[in-house]
Structure formats: structure tokens, C-alpha cells
Enzyme design. Sequence first.
Site, PDB file in Angstrom:
ATOM      1  N   GLU A 155      14.577  -5.703   9.752  1.00  0.00           N
ATOM      2  CA  GLU A 155      15.367  -5.753   8.520  1.00  0.00           C
ATOM      3  C   GLU A 155      16.873  -5.959   8.683  1.00  0.00           C
ATOM      4  OE1 GLU A 155      14.311  -2.457   5.963  1.00  0.00           O
ATOM      5  OE2 GLU A 155      12.446  -3.455   5.390  1.00  0.00           O
ATOM      6  N   GLU A 266       5.848  -5.448   6.552  1.00  0.00           N
ATOM      7  CA  GLU A 266       5.987  -4.229   5.760  1.00  0.00           C
ATOM      8  C   GLU A 266       5.692  -4.540   4.306  1.00  0.00           C
ATOM      9  OE1 GLU A 266       9.451  -1.735   5.849  1.00  0.00           O
ATOM     10  OE2 GLU A 266       9.685  -1.884   8.023  1.00  0.00           O
TER      11      GLU A 266
END
Length: 343
Positions: A155, A266
Site C-alpha cells: 500500500e 486485500e
Amino acid sequence: MTVAVNAQTFAPLQFAGVNIAGFDFGCGTDGTCIISEVVPPVYQLSGVDGLGQMQHFVNDDGYNVFRLPVGWQYLTYNQSTSVLNETQFSNYNMLVSDCLSTGAHCEIDIHNYARYDGEIIGQGGPTNEVFAELWYNIASYWQNETNVIFGVMNEPHDIPNITTWAESVQAFTAIREAGAITQMILLPGNNYTSAETFVSSGSAEALGMVRNPDGTFTNLIMDVHKYLDYDNSGTHAPCVTNNIEDSWYPLSTWLRANGRQALNTETGGGNVDSCVGYISQQIGYQAAQSDVILGYLGWSAGSFATDYVLSEVPYYNGTGWNDTLLVSMAMSPMTNMLVASVL
């Protein structure tokens, strides 16, 4: 708006699985990691039976991939360096070995948000050379493990220059140079590598220029995340969208036009009916795009408490494992029958 399904013929998704978190506990979005907060999902180290969870997910649900997040600081024992601490790395390798023993694919995920202690890799923080050497040292250990997947970075966000970030991502070349020449490598974009903005943010275009040492992009897979709560933060139980129109349709269109593929490493929601419905729709659409979307991994199992808002931690009742509502009703391949592992 009616969204067309572009895939010509149906084929199942290649991968379905879940994150086995714990070695990343204490890591913040600023790239700081308080390693004293780590709770290894390894029974011998913490009492959390990560191996039992993974065996259950493989045998009872048909999962075939696990993502194993870990903080950079944990691996180097709080040194902003590429040198792996022998004890810390050995602890993490216990989890990787447990994962590999199930026959599943296992993703090594550096969970630092493109940062080390607040400074962006290659843009004021650790140099690209240090980042590359870190990955060289990691990949050297698993160079012959075909079931290991290398997740370059978790991320990235608020990256001032996406082209410069792509140059940092090119540090993965060290993985190939370490001898891991065939394994999948996951390339993350800006804005928490959101599937919704992967194309519009310029991440897709910039990462599309990244190449293997031989000039190909074989097994260089786009790494995307997407939650289903109202702000895409993955911090609220209710789900409000299936993400098809604003995320998976534009992303799959770009991937197909450019001959690329992505893995959704995710996703998830609360253990509530709204998430069962919307996650089922999302996975169904992903499966219809299985030529370009390889699969999904839920967030999260491992060392989380069972009352964590996005818990996918199975409960052991003394004789067997019981899945959460979202896993049992939507995410388990044995339920949705959309993944190659169960067909």
C-alpha cells in the site's frame, strides 16, 4: 449503467486465500513499525496457531494462497538497512515454512507503505539500492521455491512522483538476480494501491513500464486492494458496494487492453449480510474476468482477535475449525465454486 462482462469464455480464478497477519502488527501507514507489538501467527512463538488456520483453509475451504505481511523493521531489527537479522528472519521463516507445508502459494509482503520511519523509499528515505539489496537478500533464501510470491511493498500512498516510485519498484530486478527467475512478483501503485484509482492515478501506466531483466513482463502482476465499506478504508463492518462499476470494470478493461494481469491481495468486509451479498457479487465479477484478474485474498486471519471488525480468523472449538460468516457464505471457494482449486 449496465457493465458488460468482457471475458469471452468462463474460466475459474487461479487463486483464493487470506492474509495471515501478525508479523506486521505495530506498523503504521507512515512506515513506522513498533516491533514489540508483533504477534507472530506461529504457535511456538505466540500460541497463535497460524499453521492450523492455514491447514483448515486449504483442506476445508479450498484456499490456495496466503499473504504473510511483515514489517521491514522486524526483519532488520530496527535498522534502516538491507541486512536481515538472523533471529528475526528465522522467526518469520517459521511462518513461511508453515505456509509452504500446506502446498499453497505464499506471498512475502513487506508491510511498510513505501516508507521507512516516515520517509519514502527513493524519495528521501532508503535508497533504491538499499531496497533492492533487501529484496536480494530475501529472495536469495527462497529462490528455488516456486510457490513463493514476492509482494514488493504494501500500500504505497501519497507518493509525490509515481514515475519515481516505479523506478523504486524496479528494484525487484534484484529478486530475479538472486535466482528467483520464474516466481510471481506483485507491483503496487499509489493511493494504497486501490483498484479504483489504479488506472486514473497513473499507477498502471507507470508500472506498465517496469520490466524483467530480459525485457519481458512475464509474472509481473499488478497488486491491487479494494474494500467494500463507504470510504474504502476497510475499517467499517457494513458493505455498501460491489466495486464493479467504479473499480473492477475499468481495471479489467485496462489490463486486457495492455496484456497484463492483477491479483486482489486485500479485500473484505464485516461478518454481516451486506458484505456476504456484495463480496459474492465482486468475486463473481472477478471470476468473469479471470483472464486478467487472478484471484482474491481476504483481510484478515492470523493473529487478529476474533472480534476484529474484519476478522476472517476461524474459531477452533476443540475438535475442528469454524469459519466466520463472510468466509463460510461468500469467500470460501467451496461455497462460491469459482476457483480452480475446487473444480
